[in-house]
Design an enzyme around this catalytic site. Sequence first.
Site, short mmCIF file in Angstrom:
data_model
loop_
_atom_site.label_atom_id
_atom_site.label_comp_id
_atom_site.label_asym_id
_atom_site.label_seq_id
_atom_site.Cartn_x
_atom_site.Cartn_y
_atom_site.Cartn_z
N LYS A 228 -26.70 -14.16 11.67
CA LYS A 228 -28.04 -14.55 12.50
C LYS A 228 -29.18 -14.80 11.27
O LYS A 228 -29.06 -14.66 10.32
CB LYS A 228 -28.15 -13.41 13.43
CG LYS A 228 -27.19 -13.12 14.35
CD LYS A 228 -27.72 -12.34 15.68
CE LYS A 228 -27.59 -10.89 15.44
NZ LYS A 228 -27.61 -10.10 16.73
N TYR B 274 -25.27 -16.57 24.73
CA TYR B 274 -25.59 -15.35 25.22
C TYR B 274 -25.70 -15.08 26.75
O TYR B 274 -26.63 -14.59 27.44
CB TYR B 274 -27.10 -14.74 24.70
CG TYR B 274 -27.07 -14.26 23.39
CD1 TYR B 274 -26.17 -13.42 22.95
CD2 TYR B 274 -27.66 -14.88 22.26
CE1 TYR B 274 -25.94 -12.94 21.63
CE2 TYR B 274 -27.76 -14.46 20.99
CZ TYR B 274 -26.82 -13.31 20.43
OH TYR B 274 -26.77 -12.81 19.38
N ARG C 222 -15.42 -5.92 14.34
CA ARG C 222 -16.05 -5.26 14.97
C ARG C 222 -16.47 -3.78 14.23
O ARG C 222 -17.40 -3.18 14.19
CB ARG C 222 -15.73 -4.65 16.41
CG ARG C 222 -15.90 -5.99 17.46
CD ARG C 222 -17.13 -6.35 17.86
NE ARG C 222 -17.54 -5.50 18.87
CZ ARG C 222 -18.81 -6.02 19.68
NH1 ARG C 222 -19.36 -6.97 19.71
NH2 ARG C 222 -18.98 -4.99 20.70
N THR D 108 -24.18 -2.05 17.53
CA THR D 108 -25.09 -2.67 17.76
C THR D 108 -26.58 -2.17 17.48
O THR D 108 -27.59 -2.95 16.75
CB THR D 108 -25.35 -3.26 19.47
OG1 THR D 108 -23.98 -3.61 19.79
CG2 THR D 108 -26.40 -4.31 19.73
N ASN E 131 -30.18 -7.11 14.00
CA ASN E 131 -29.01 -6.62 13.36
C ASN E 131 -27.97 -7.57 12.35
O ASN E 131 -26.90 -7.06 12.47
CB ASN E 131 -28.22 -5.84 14.40
CG ASN E 131 -27.75 -6.57 15.75
OD1 ASN E 131 -27.93 -7.89 15.33
ND2 ASN E 131 -27.44 -6.16 16.83
N HIS F 153 -23.72 -11.27 14.46
CA HIS F 153 -22.91 -10.89 15.82
C HIS F 153 -21.50 -10.98 15.63
O HIS F 153 -21.13 -11.90 14.76
CB HIS F 153 -23.33 -11.99 16.76
CG HIS F 153 -22.30 -12.23 17.89
ND1 HIS F 153 -22.63 -11.88 19.03
CD2 HIS F 153 -21.36 -13.24 17.94
CE1 HIS F 153 -21.67 -12.15 19.94
NE2 HIS F 153 -20.85 -12.92 19.36
N GLU G 82 -15.86 -17.95 22.28
CA GLU G 82 -17.01 -18.22 21.42
C GLU G 82 -16.69 -19.14 20.23
O GLU G 82 -17.53 -20.02 20.16
CB GLU G 82 -17.63 -16.78 20.88
CG GLU G 82 -18.05 -15.93 21.85
CD GLU G 82 -18.57 -14.66 21.62
OE1 GLU G 82 -19.62 -13.93 22.23
OE2 GLU G 82 -18.53 -14.26 20.17
P1 AMP Z 1 -24.11 -8.45 21.84
O1 AMP Z 1 -23.65 -9.40 22.59
O2 AMP Z 1 -23.67 -6.94 22.54
O3 AMP Z 1 -23.90 -8.56 20.28
O4 AMP Z 1 -25.91 -8.44 21.86
C1 AMP Z 1 -26.53 -9.40 21.67
C2 AMP Z 1 -27.60 -9.32 20.75
O5 AMP Z 1 -28.79 -8.88 21.54
C3 AMP Z 1 -27.37 -7.78 19.98
O6 AMP Z 1 -26.76 -7.99 18.72
C4 AMP Z 1 -28.94 -7.51 19.81
O7 AMP Z 1 -29.58 -8.21 18.69
C5 AMP Z 1 -29.64 -7.61 20.90
N1 AMP Z 1 -29.66 -6.47 21.77
C6 AMP Z 1 -28.38 -6.10 22.47
N2 AMP Z 1 -28.89 -5.16 23.24
C7 AMP Z 1 -30.28 -4.87 23.02
C8 AMP Z 1 -31.35 -4.15 23.59
N3 AMP Z 1 -30.95 -2.91 24.52
N4 AMP Z 1 -32.60 -4.04 23.13
C9 AMP Z 1 -32.77 -5.19 22.20
N5 AMP Z 1 -32.22 -5.85 21.84
C10 AMP Z 1 -30.80 -5.88 22.25
#
Ligand code: AMP
Length: 159
Positions: free
Chosen positions: A10, A50, A86, A92, A123, A126, A137
């Site tokens: 990212k 997303y 993963r 995450t 983080n 992804h 994806e």
């Molecule tokens: P994911 O599809 O699970 O990778 O989520 C997408 C991205 O959204 C994550 O990698 C984080 O950067 C962000 N994210 C997910 N959950 C949260 C949350 N509760 N608060 C803030 N950022 C989040």
Amino acid sequence: MIERTLVLIKPDGVQRGLVGEITQRFEKVGLKIIGMRMVWVDKEFSKEHYKAHVEKEFYPGLEAMITEGPVVALAVEGIHAVTQVRKMVGDTEPKIAQPGTIRGDYTHHSYESTSGAGKAIRNVVHASGNNKEAEAEIELWFKKEELHSYKTAQEVHTF
Ligand code: AMP
């Protein structure tokens, strides 16, 4: 057993100069990079990638973060690649991501540090969550002709 998955380094990972280190981790375990692109995504593309998060409270921050600079997209292939990647990426939430994982080694933020601020947690990477997601994806991020089929040195020299 041979699976394909999508990894995104990212904007925070690209800005911090972690593209080489992160890519190398996947290469070192023997996973094969079959596609690689640098893309600066727009808001529309962010909503597509997303789509599961568009309605969530943190989405505006997520969109701002993913569109703030270029992203490096990797298509990665290997035995159980989805779960393997993963595992290497880690949880995450950086605060609880184990040392040794990418997020555990390169990040430290927590949900608490971003919640209420309308921000997404930074983080660095992804990775697709499951095989179905990985397939969709990879199709979203890569054209067929950008995915390459070749033999690694190990495949050529050991069989
Ligand atoms: P994911 O599809 O699970 O990778 O989520 C997408 C991205 O959204 C994550 O990698 C984080 O950067 C962000 N994210 C997910 N959950 C949260 C949350 N509760 N608060 C803030 N950022 C989040």
